[in-house]
Structure formats: C-alpha cells, structure tokens
Scaffold this active site. Structure first.
Site, PDB file in Angstrom:
ATOM      1  N   HIS A   1       1.083  -1.625   0.091  1.00  0.00           N
ATOM      2  CA  HIS A   1       0.313   0.245  -0.449  1.00  0.00           C
ATOM      3  C   HIS A   1       0.537   1.315   0.425  1.00  0.00           C
ATOM      4  O   HIS A   1       0.288   2.439  -0.329  1.00  0.00           O
ATOM      5  CB  HIS A   1      -0.920  -0.134   0.874  1.00  0.00           C
ATOM      6  CG  HIS A   1      -2.505  -0.207   0.540  1.00  0.00           C
ATOM      7  ND1 HIS A   1      -2.364  -1.958   1.120  1.00  0.00           N
ATOM      8  CD2 HIS A   1      -3.598  -0.369   0.754  1.00  0.00           C
ATOM      9  CE1 HIS A   1      -3.528  -2.588   0.994  1.00  0.00           C
ATOM     10  NE2 HIS A   1      -4.005  -1.150   0.407  1.00  0.00           N
TER      11      HIS A   1
ATOM     12  N   LYS B   1     -10.173  -6.842   8.133  1.00  0.00           N
ATOM     13  CA  LYS B   1     -10.898  -7.566   9.661  1.00  0.00           C
ATOM     14  C   LYS B   1     -10.832  -6.182  10.594  1.00  0.00           C
ATOM     15  O   LYS B   1      -8.927  -5.470  10.109  1.00  0.00           O
ATOM     16  CB  LYS B   1     -10.226  -8.668  10.099  1.00  0.00           C
ATOM     17  CG  LYS B   1      -8.886  -8.432  10.397  1.00  0.00           C
ATOM     18  CD  LYS B   1      -9.104  -9.603  11.185  1.00  0.00           C
ATOM     19  CE  LYS B   1      -7.056 -10.032  11.430  1.00  0.00           C
ATOM     20  NZ  LYS B   1      -6.499  -8.827  12.756  1.00  0.00           N
TER      21      LYS B   1
END
Lengths: 183, 279
Positions: free
Chosen positions: A38, A103
């Site tokens: 990322h 999550k």
C-alpha cells in the site's frame, strides 16, 4: 440470511445493492496487498505514476499468505487488520477501487471515501486461513516480489465468503453489532 | 547433571514450531464448542463453526491455522543441573525456528522496524529463560500474531486507582480493540511488578489452559468479573455483535513498588497456539 453471490470486477450497481450485514460469496479475480505494498502504491499515486495493477472496479484483499506447499495454489490466507491501510485506502478508492477485504474497523476518512466513490469494506474470518485457502484457486505474484509475503498477488477465487461491514451508505456492522448485544 | 545436545534442541524446536501452527489445543477447541452453544448471534455461531472446520483442515493438511504464524516467542525453564553440549541454547532455538518455519511452510513475519526489510527466516526469536531447580529443560513456544499484539498495552496506574481502576482499564482496552484482535479473544492481564514484569506475566498468563481456574482465589474472582464485563460489551465473534467476545481472562499478579501499580493487558486472538517440549 442467504448469501449473495457477486463477481469481480464490481460495478456501482452491485455496490449500491449491498448493505452492511449482508453475507457475500465472491467469485473472480481479487488482488492482495498489505502494509508495504500500500505504501508503494500510494507513493506512485503521489508522483502521478502508473500503478502496476489497474484497480478500477477491483477488490483488494489485505492478506500476506503463508508459502504454498507444492501442488497447492496458496497457503493459509486469512485477513489482516485493516486499520494499518487506512492512511492509503482513500487514495486507492479515488482511483476506482471498489472493495476491500480485511478485518477490524476503518477510519472516518476511509468510510467517507467509500460513501463518496461507492465502495465496500468487507470482513473475512480472521484466523481461519486454512479454511479460506480452499476458495482460492490460483495465486500469482504480479508486483513487488521482493516484499515476500507482502507482495501483490492476483488471486482467482470461487465463492470466497465475506460479510459487508461498511456499505456505501455509511452503515457499519461493527457499530450495529455492539448496539444490539451490549448490556 | 543432564546433558542435552544442541542438535536435539534444534530438532525439538523445529517440531513445536510446526505443531503449534497446525494443531490447536484441546482446551481451545472445547471452548469453541461450548461458546457456540452459548452464542446468541447466528453470525457468531457461524464463526465458531468456521473456526472448528479451520482447525480440522490445518491439522489434517498441515496448513497453518492462521497465515500470521507469529513472532516465535519462547518460554524456557532451564534446570540448574542441565548442560547444553555442542553449542549455545539461544542459537539452538533460533536454528530450530529457521528450520521449522521453512519446512512447515510458515510465514516469515519479522522485519526491520524502519526499512521493514524482512529477516527472511522468522528470527530472531523472543526467548525468555527462567533458571529453575533440577535437571530438566522445558521449552514452550507461543507464536504471537501481530493483530492481537498491536491491541495490547502496558500502563502505570496510580496506587489510588486500585482494583476498580485495573478493571476499568482492562475492559476499556478490549472495547477499544473492537474487531481488530480477532475476537473471541483471550485476555492476559499482568498486575504489579515493574513496567517489564507486568508485560511478561501478562504474556505468560496466556499460556494457561482455557477453562482452568486461577489457583489464587482473589484472582479467580477478578477473572470471572472481568470476563463477565468483557462479554457484556457485545463485540462478539469477529466483532459482528454477540455474547462471546472473550473465551477467557487470565490474571497474574506480582508485588510492586510502594509508588506504583503497573498493569499490562496482552490480548491473544482465538488462535491460542502453544506447544512445549521437555528434555
């Protein structure tokens, strides 16, 4: 509740039909990425350079799998905690990313970006990596091989189970769940 | 005096690295089954079913229970009548980690804090050695995932905060962690000692079998109270809402300085993995 089958790439029409709490089964291509990948994607966007994968309509799965045993498509492959991607996700959503699987809760900036650009945040079951690996039919590194478990992989999934946490309307399953069950 | 060979330690450590990541303990599995029955939310029940199915696949096919095969944390009890032949104990454990994480197709998750460059073999392991009486060597591995470790905290409360301050801090820590540490969790609590002692006993508390009762009656009551309050938060399995947020709370306590009340909360995900070997 019945599971809703969806296929990638995602369209705005599909995104707008799904609500927090909906269970989905995803089939198609998804891309993996976690912290280091990322950061690299974000740096490229800042410099105005082309990304190694076209994220338009795609889903990124926050996962760093274990190495595959010989003859297996992938090793254990459950979700990692999503908040570490919060600093980067809004930029990718603006680039056309339509879904994320991880999550744990997301920041207001990510949730606002999902509302503005019509995108979804879904959870897979953390700690069920062996079970989840059964719906991953192939996995190939497509960028940043030097990152090892953090490399970007292209995965072909069939009926990958996930649950919508944040829909494009600002609803949040984590908040709804606590509201319903706290005493 | 007992002599333990370097190569035997390497082999033993290699095996427990793999076993811990493939084979979930019976105490954890029993707790999943019991919790499934208690859980009111259907989404929560489904999670327990998935975790039970996951454990079967992991054990049978030797695929790691979780892709985060953790930091390799060891607790060693070294008898004062034990001699290691052929090398150093710490090096033997690290060699065992290298072999176990490679042969077991386990993920290597250890990196430089700033460059984030991976060390490539999951070393260096974190190794805590206690010198004990006798002629046996016990090595326990407790692989620790990053998601739940990130939700853990050490704080230095004021003595005036007392037991109520301790309880509020622990419950709030779990509340703020939400879905991040993969609930249902196990909460390790270390009270007293010093800054580092509190953290150490909180982590050690995670090794106790789920469902066991604290031998200290004062702490047994505290554990029960904390578990009730935590499960009243409603976070539930995976944070989807439900009755079971924690499977257990384990508390360890140690005398502290007259000026201090150190407190550590070490959160473990449901994949509570540990295995031991005794020489």
């Amino acid at each position: 509740m019945a599971e809703i089958k969806i296929t990638t790439p995602l369209t705005d029409e599909v995104v707008m039909k799904l609500k927090s709490g909906d269970k989905v089964l995803i089939t198609g291509i998804i891309y993996t990425g976690r912290d280091s990948a990322h950061k690299r994607l974000s740096d490229l966007i800042d410099k105005g350079e082309k990304l190694p994968v076209d994220l338009n309509g795609q889903i990124i799965y926050f996962v760093g799998p274990t190495p595959a045993r010989p003859g297996m498509a992938v090793g254990s492959a459950g979700p990692t905690t999503s908040e570490r991607m919060d600093a980067y996700s809004p930029k990718l959503i603006k680039m056309g990313l339509k879904g994320m699987i991880g999550k744990g809760g997301r920041s207001k900036q990510v949730i606002d970006a999902m509302i503005e650009h019509k995108a979804l945040y879904m959870a897979a079951t953390g700690g069920a990596g062996a079970l989840i690996s059964k719906c991953i039919k192939s996995s190939e590194v497509v960028a940043y091989e030097d990152l090892g478990p953090e490399a970007i992989r292209k995965m072909e999934v069939v009926d990958f189970p996930a649950i919508i946490i944040n829909d494009a309307f600002g609803n949040d399953l984590y908040m709804e769940g606590v509201k319903k069950y706290s005493r | 005096m007992k002599t333990v060979k370097y190569s035997d330690i390497v082999e033993g450590v290699k095996k427990i690295c793999m076993d811990a990541n493939f084979d979930l303990g019976d105490d954890v599995l029993e707790s999943f089954k019991k919790s499934r029955d208690i859980e009111e939310s259907q989404a929560g029940k489904d999670i327990f079913d998935q975790l039970l199915a996951n454990a079967v696949i992991a054990k049978k096919e030797k695929i790691a229970l979780c892709q985060d095969t953790g930091f390799s944390v060891f607790f060693v009890e070294l008898g004062d009548d034990v001699k290691i032949s052929g090398g150093n104990l710490i090096e033997a454990i690290n060699d065992g980690v290298r072999a176990g994480y490679s042969e077991g197709y386990l993920r290597k998750s250890i990196c430089h804090p700033f460059t984030r460059k991976n060390t490539g073999d999951n070393t260096p392991a974190i190794i805590h050695v206690d010198l004990v009486k006798g002629d046996s060597l016990k090595i326990t591995i407790a692989p620790k995932g990053g998601g739940s470790e990130n939700m853990s905290r050490v704080t230095m409360l004021l003595p005036s905060d007392g037991i109520d301050g301790v309880k509020d801090y622990v419950v709030n820590r779990v509340r703020e962690s939400g879905a991040n540490p993969c609930p249902p969790i196990i909460v390790g609590v270390g009270i007293g000692g010093t800054f580092e002692k509190a953290a150490m006993i909180a982590k050690k508390a995670l090794l106790r079998p789920i469902g066991s009762i604290n031998p200290n009656p004062e702490l047994a009551v505290l554990e029960e109270d904390l578990l009730k309050r935590i499960n009243n938060l409603g976070i539930g399995p995976q944070g989807f809402g439900g009755r079971i947020t924690a499977l257990a709370v384990h508390v360890e306590m140690h005398p502290c300085h007259i000026a201090s009340l150190p407190l550590a909360v070490n959160i473990n995900c449901h994949s509570s993995r540990h295995k031991e070997i005794i020489f």
